[in-house]
Motif scaffolding. Sequence first.
Motif, PDB file in Angstrom:
ATOM      1  N   UNK A 160       0.848  -1.192   0.000  1.00 47.54           N
ATOM      2  CA  UNK A 160       0.000   0.000   0.000  1.00 47.54           C
ATOM      3  C   UNK A 160       0.886   1.244   0.000  1.00 47.54           C
ATOM      4  N   UNK A 161       0.308   2.338  -0.521  1.00 47.82           N
ATOM      5  CA  UNK A 161       0.991   3.627  -0.500  1.00 47.82           C
ATOM      6  C   UNK A 161       0.440   4.427   0.662  1.00 47.82           C
ATOM      7  N   UNK A 162       1.318   4.786   1.600  1.00 46.42           N
ATOM      8  CA  UNK A 162       0.878   5.490   2.798  1.00 46.42           C
ATOM      9  C   UNK A 162       1.983   6.415   3.280  1.00 46.42           C
ATOM     10  N   UNK A 163       1.608   7.657   3.567  1.00 48.77           N
ATOM     11  CA  UNK A 163       2.561   8.638   4.095  1.00 48.77           C
ATOM     12  C   UNK A 163       3.794   8.779   3.201  1.00 48.77           C
ATOM     13  N   UNK A 164       3.568   8.766   1.895  1.00 46.55           N
ATOM     14  CA  UNK A 164       4.644   9.014   0.957  1.00 46.55           C
ATOM     15  C   UNK A 164       5.568   7.844   0.698  1.00 46.55           C
ATOM     16  N   UNK A 165       5.180   6.655   1.139  1.00 47.17           N
ATOM     17  CA  UNK A 165       6.049   5.501   0.925  1.00 47.17           C
ATOM     18  C   UNK A 165       5.227   4.248   0.672  1.00 47.17           C
ATOM     19  N   UNK A 166       5.885   3.212   0.137  1.00 48.35           N
ATOM     20  CA  UNK A 166       5.249   1.921  -0.080  1.00 48.35           C
ATOM     21  C   UNK A 166       5.504   1.034   1.127  1.00 48.35           C
ATOM     22  N   UNK A 167       4.460   0.431   1.652  1.00 54.82           N
ATOM     23  CA  UNK A 167       4.590  -0.470   2.794  1.00 54.82           C
ATOM     24  C   UNK A 167       4.068  -1.853   2.425  1.00 54.82           C
ATOM     25  N   UNK A 168       4.761  -2.865   2.876  1.00 54.62           N
ATOM     26  CA  UNK A 168       4.289  -4.240   2.736  1.00 54.62           C
ATOM     27  C   UNK A 168       3.340  -4.542   3.896  1.00 54.62           C
ATOM     28  N   UNK A 169       2.147  -5.052   3.572  1.00 55.53           N
ATOM     29  CA  UNK A 169       1.145  -5.328   4.607  1.00 55.53           C
ATOM     30  C   UNK A 169       0.557  -6.718   4.378  1.00 55.53           C
TER      31      UNK A 169
END
Length: 265
Positions: free
Chosen positions: A193-202
Motif C-alpha cells: 500500500x501507499x501510505x505517508x509518501x512511501x510503499x509499505x508491505x502489509x
Amino acid sequence: MVEIVFDEITRNSLRDEINTCEVNKNNKNKKAISADILCLGYLLDLGSLNCDLYGDVRKKSLCDLICGNRDIGQLWNIDERFSVYRNEAERIIAAALSGKSIRIWNCEMAFSICGVYLLCDMLRDIECDISIVDFPKEKRDITSSFGYSHWGILKPGEYYTYLSEAKEITKMEKQRNSDLWRSLKKENSLLRVYSDGTIRSVTPDYYDKLILNILPTQNFTLKRAIGEVMKRMPVYINLGLVEKRIFHMIENGTLCINKKDGADD
C-alpha cells in the motif's frame, strides 16, 4: 523516446491523447507524446515479487489473493497478459540499451510507484536517460473510480501540458529506487500500500476493518456489499481483492449475507 505506464487505462489514455488531439502532427510547438507506449508489470501492488514476475508462482499468488471464488485465468486471460508484459519488459530493456530515452507516467498509487521501483531496478546498470511525469496534484479527484490521482482522470488534450514538468531521474535516485524494489522483493508480502509518501508491505487482511466499517448492516446481498465498498472506499482497491476479502469474511463468519436477490452471483 519510449513512454512507460503501469496499467492499461493509462496506456489507452495516452493513445487517445495522440489520436484525438493529434499532438504529434498539428502542434509543432508543443512537446509530443511518443506512440511507443509500453506497459511494465501487472498489478505490482499485489502478489509475490520474489519470483519470476510473469511465471506460475506469481500467477498462483495473485489467484490466492484476488480471484474471489472464480478462476483468475478466466477473469483476466492472465496467461496471455503475462506473455504480453514479459515481452514489453524485454522491449524496455532493449530500448534503453539502444540509447532511447525513457519517460515514466507515474501516479500516487501503489502499483505505479512499485512500477517505478521495478523499472529502475531493471535499468540499474544501463546508462540511459530516464525522466518521470508525476500526476498533477491540482487534478486529484477523490470521487474518481480510477483512484484520486490516476492518469485516467484527465481528458484528451490535457496530458501533453504536463510534459514540460517531467523531471530527470538521477543515477542516485535510480539506485535508491532499485534498492527499494529489492527490499520489497525480500519482504515478499502479498499486498503493498501507499501510505505517508512511501510503499509499505502489509498483510492481505489490511483493508478488512475498513471494509467492515463501510458495510452498515449484516443484512446485505453480496453484489450490494461489493458495490458499496468500491463506491465508498476512501482509497483505490482492486475489485478482485475486495471480492476475495468479503468472501473470506463470509466464510469465517465475520460477515453474514442475505441469500436472496442474487446474493450468490
